[in-house]
Design a protein around this motif. Structure first.
Motif, mmCIF file in Angstrom:
data_model
loop_
_atom_site.group_PDB
_atom_site.id
_atom_site.type_symbol
_atom_site.label_atom_id
_atom_site.label_comp_id
_atom_site.label_asym_id
_atom_site.label_seq_id
_atom_site.Cartn_x
_atom_site.Cartn_y
_atom_site.Cartn_z
ATOM 1 N N MET A 1 0.847 -1.185 0.000
ATOM 2 C CA MET A 1 0.000 0.000 0.000
ATOM 3 C C MET A 1 0.882 1.234 0.000
ATOM 4 O O MET A 1 2.081 1.171 0.311
ATOM 5 N N LYS A 2 0.295 2.367 -0.345
ATOM 6 C CA LYS A 2 0.974 3.640 -0.233
ATOM 7 C C LYS A 2 -0.064 4.736 -0.020
ATOM 8 O O LYS A 2 -1.257 4.523 -0.232
ATOM 9 N N HIS A 3 0.410 5.887 0.383
ATOM 10 C CA HIS A 3 -0.492 6.982 0.712
ATOM 11 C C HIS A 3 -1.121 7.606 -0.537
ATOM 12 O O HIS A 3 -0.615 7.487 -1.640
ATOM 13 N N TYR A 4 -2.264 8.270 -0.306
ATOM 14 C CA TYR A 4 -3.022 9.004 -1.325
ATOM 15 C C TYR A 4 -3.675 8.063 -2.332
ATOM 16 O O TYR A 4 -3.733 8.349 -3.530
ATOM 17 N N GLY A 5 -4.203 6.951 -1.840
ATOM 18 C CA GLY A 5 -4.867 5.983 -2.715
ATOM 19 C C GLY A 5 -6.127 6.499 -3.365
ATOM 20 O O GLY A 5 -6.645 5.868 -4.292
ATOM 21 N N HIS A 6 -6.631 7.644 -2.916
ATOM 22 C CA HIS A 6 -7.854 8.201 -3.499
ATOM 23 C C HIS A 6 -7.567 8.984 -4.778
ATOM 24 O O HIS A 6 -8.499 9.390 -5.476
ATOM 25 N N LEU A 7 -6.289 9.209 -5.098
ATOM 26 C CA LEU A 7 -5.930 10.007 -6.270
ATOM 27 C C LEU A 7 -5.528 9.108 -7.436
ATOM 28 O O LEU A 7 -4.889 8.070 -7.253
ATOM 29 N N SER A 8 -5.867 9.521 -8.645
ATOM 30 C CA SER A 8 -5.519 8.771 -9.853
ATOM 31 C C SER A 8 -4.027 8.901 -10.144
ATOM 32 O O SER A 8 -3.355 9.828 -9.665
ATOM 33 N N LYS A 9 -3.504 7.996 -10.961
ATOM 34 C CA LYS A 9 -2.092 8.063 -11.345
ATOM 35 C C LYS A 9 -1.793 9.377 -12.058
ATOM 36 O O LYS A 9 -0.743 9.998 -11.841
ATOM 37 N N LYS A 10 -2.715 9.815 -12.909
ATOM 38 C CA LYS A 10 -2.528 11.070 -13.627
ATOM 39 C C LYS A 10 -2.412 12.236 -12.652
ATOM 40 O O LYS A 10 -1.557 13.117 -12.813
ATOM 41 N N LYS A 11 -3.267 12.248 -11.638
ATOM 42 C CA LYS A 11 -3.251 13.307 -10.638
ATOM 43 C C LYS A 11 -1.951 13.261 -9.837
ATOM 44 O O LYS A 11 -1.314 14.297 -9.597
ATOM 45 N N LEU A 12 -1.548 12.067 -9.452
ATOM 46 C CA LEU A 12 -0.313 11.919 -8.684
ATOM 47 C C LEU A 12 0.893 12.411 -9.481
ATOM 48 O O LEU A 12 1.760 13.118 -8.961
ATOM 49 N N ASP A 13 0.959 12.033 -10.752
ATOM 50 C CA ASP A 13 2.086 12.442 -11.600
ATOM 51 C C ASP A 13 2.138 13.952 -11.773
ATOM 52 O O ASP A 13 3.219 14.538 -11.911
ATOM 53 N N SER A 14 0.980 14.599 -11.764
ATOM 54 C CA SER A 14 0.941 16.053 -11.948
ATOM 55 C C SER A 14 1.331 16.802 -10.679
ATOM 56 O O SER A 14 1.755 17.956 -10.735
ATOM 57 N N ILE A 15 1.217 16.133 -9.528
ATOM 58 C CA ILE A 15 1.474 16.774 -8.242
ATOM 59 C C ILE A 15 2.888 16.540 -7.738
ATOM 60 O O ILE A 15 3.538 17.437 -7.217
ATOM 61 N N PHE A 16 3.400 15.319 -7.940
ATOM 62 C CA PHE A 16 4.607 14.908 -7.229
ATOM 63 C C PHE A 16 5.889 15.067 -8.037
ATOM 64 O O PHE A 16 5.974 14.685 -9.199
ATOM 65 N N TYR A 17 6.886 15.609 -7.370
ATOM 66 C CA TYR A 17 8.266 15.633 -7.858
ATOM 67 C C TYR A 17 8.893 14.262 -7.605
ATOM 68 O O TYR A 17 9.667 13.759 -8.412
ATOM 69 N N LYS A 18 8.542 13.657 -6.461
ATOM 70 C CA LYS A 18 8.980 12.301 -6.100
ATOM 71 C C LYS A 18 7.788 11.587 -5.501
ATOM 72 O O LYS A 18 7.238 12.025 -4.493
ATOM 73 N N LEU A 19 7.373 10.495 -6.128
ATOM 74 C CA LEU A 19 6.174 9.782 -5.688
ATOM 75 C C LEU A 19 6.426 9.049 -4.372
ATOM 76 O O LEU A 19 7.542 8.599 -4.092
ATOM 77 N N PRO A 20 5.383 8.896 -3.539
ATOM 78 C CA PRO A 20 5.524 8.092 -2.323
ATOM 79 C C PRO A 20 5.772 6.631 -2.670
ATOM 80 O O PRO A 20 5.293 6.137 -3.688
ATOM 81 N N GLU A 21 6.526 5.951 -1.824
ATOM 82 C CA GLU A 21 6.847 4.550 -2.049
ATOM 83 C C GLU A 21 5.875 3.649 -1.294
ATOM 84 O O GLU A 21 5.195 4.069 -0.366
ATOM 85 N N THR A 22 5.815 2.397 -1.713
ATOM 86 C CA THR A 22 4.925 1.432 -1.066
ATOM 87 C C THR A 22 5.539 0.917 0.235
ATOM 88 O O THR A 22 6.756 0.976 0.438
ATOM 89 N N PHE A 23 4.677 0.401 1.108
ATOM 90 C CA PHE A 23 5.127 -0.204 2.359
ATOM 91 C C PHE A 23 4.102 -1.246 2.786
ATOM 92 O O PHE A 23 2.962 -1.259 2.308
ATOM 93 N N ASN A 24 4.495 -2.133 3.681
ATOM 94 C CA ASN A 24 3.587 -3.108 4.287
ATOM 95 C C ASN A 24 4.116 -3.454 5.670
ATOM 96 O O ASN A 24 5.115 -2.880 6.113
ATOM 97 N N ARG A 25 3.476 -4.386 6.337
ATOM 98 C CA ARG A 25 3.843 -4.667 7.731
ATOM 99 C C ARG A 25 5.224 -5.306 7.868
ATOM 100 O O ARG A 25 5.772 -5.376 8.973
ATOM 101 N N ASN A 26 5.803 -5.755 6.737
ATOM 102 C CA ASN A 26 7.146 -6.337 6.766
ATOM 103 C C ASN A 26 8.231 -5.329 6.397
ATOM 104 O O ASN A 26 9.410 -5.686 6.335
ATOM 105 N N THR A 27 7.837 -4.099 6.148
ATOM 106 C CA THR A 27 8.798 -3.040 5.835
ATOM 107 C C THR A 27 9.702 -2.796 7.037
ATOM 108 O O THR A 27 9.310 -2.990 8.188
#
Length: 389
Positions: free
Chosen positions: A1-27
């Motif tokens: 999972m990663k943060h901002y799951g409510h936003l589309s990939k297009k929206k994320l690409d338009s906002i972020f200089y560096k995208l958030p990375e995924t994580f899980n309970r084994n991180t």
């Protein structure tokens, strides 16, 4: 999972200089401890917990606490415990049937009532059902008297089952906030937590319980930092547990209001961030600062300024606001990166030209920014955090 799951990939690409990375309970624990973001509490008696997670009812939700303590009545405890195991069984079945992937589930914790209940959940489940999807436990009213009992039980379970369940102690008792016992109790608790450091994912603050001791309930026009007797204690918690050499993570206390009531004072946030450019000119987004939400945002700003990471919430409408406030700006990211790559330099002007970066005193800050950038991402210059709401 990663943060901002409510936003589309297009929206994320338009906002972020560096995208958030995924994580899980084994991180890795250092990353995971900062990743919880908005942690949603829900009563253990809620019947549709699994259903809501499977259909991703709240796509931005990354951590939950299923509560067996104050969120349910004393006569509902057995029902709540049964529902927890039923929920886990339903989620495991959904994973086996490919209805959802395990990594798509939020980090899940259980808030128990006491060490005895924790042991019952871990070791005395008569039906043999497992808690294999859990990330850990919230440990309420954690003190120097019960701390070892809590942490020893989790450590024993981890060893026996070759797994990794984490602990999140909640500091909220009279011994902690009363002046005459505070520092002595802190040092005892600190000694216990240090002994089980690998288990402790997060230290949490029970501001509601603290307030109750003084017959206080803050209104939506005040942050917890405005309630002096509580903020005084939180300051000491930060002083003891948030020292850079100890590497503990402290989360912000719960904000208990959501937009459904009238307020006494006007919103106090600047309007500028809530004005959005569009094809039809500048459009006011006053809905973002209506009623309770501006109080929440003000409190997060102060949490963040004081070194707290993430926040307990009681309503899903708060998720996007909390997580957005922890995004890293491109200016912060560039300053941090330049500091970390210039360890042989004393001081230099920032790329933005508005501050001096001193390498030695700013290195710990830069390391924290780099970590937060991995988890919450880096927004481009000219982008406002409100675009993540």
């Amino acid at each position: 999972m990663k943060h901002y799951g409510h936003l589309s990939k297009k929206k994320l690409d338009s906002i972020f200089y560096k995208l958030p990375e995924t994580f899980n309970r084994n991180t890795k624990k250092e990353v995971l401890s900062h990743s919880l973001g908005a942690t949603l509490y829900m009563p253990s008696t809620k019947e549709k917990i699994a259903d809501d997670l499977i259909i991703k009812k709240h796509p931005s939700l990354t951590s939950i606490v299923i509560c067996l303590e104050d969120a349910i009545g004393d006569n509902e405890v057995e029902i709540g415990m049964k529902n927890i195991f039923d929920t886990m069984e339903k989620l495991n079945r959904a994973i086996n049937e490919d209805l959802i992937k395990e990594d798509e589930l939020p980090l899940m914790f259980i808030r128990v009532r006491n060490p005895q209940q924790l042991k019952k959940l871990l070791f005395k489940n008569n039906n043999g059902q497992k808690l294999n999807l859990l990330c850990g436990f919230n440990l309420p009213k954690f003190t120097s008297k019960n701390g070892i009992l809590y942490l020893d039980a989790i450590e024993e379970y981890n060893i026996k089952n070759n797994t990794k369940l984490y602990a999140m102690p909640i500091l909220e008792t009279p011994e902690i906030i009363y002046k005459e016992t505070r520092i002595n109790e802190f040092m005892k608790i600190k000694g216990i937590i240090d002994s089980y450091k690998d288990l402790v994912l997060n230290v949490r603050i029970g501001a509601t319980d603290f307030s109750s001791l003084y017959s206080i309930r803050r209104g939506m026009d005040f942050t917890i930092w405005d309630i002096n007797v509580i903020s005084d204690c939180i300051t000491d918690i930060i002083n003891i547990f948030n020292r850079a050499e100890d590497n503990y993570t402290i989360s912000g206390p719960v904000w208990e209001y959501f937009s459904n009531s009238n307020r006494l004072l006007k919103p106090t946030l600047r309007e500028t961030p809530f004005i959005k450019k569009g094809s039809q000119g500048r459009k006011k987004r006053l809905d973002m600062i209506d009623k309770a939400i501006d109080g929440l945002i003000r409190e997060i700003i102060l949490d963040k300024a004081n070194g707290l990471v993430g926040k307990t919430i009681i309503h899903p409408s708060h998720i996007s606001f909390v997580n957005a406030m922890y995004v890293v700006t491109q200016e912060e990211y560039e300053d941090a990166a330049n500091i970390l790559s210039s360890q042989d330099i004393g001081v230099f002007k920032s790329e933005s030209g508005n501050k001096m970066n001193e390498v030695k005193p700013h290195t710990n800050w830069a390391m924290e920014v780099a970590l937060m950038a991995k988890i919450y991402g880096v927004i481009k210059k000219g982008i406002n955090y409100t675009d993540l709401f």
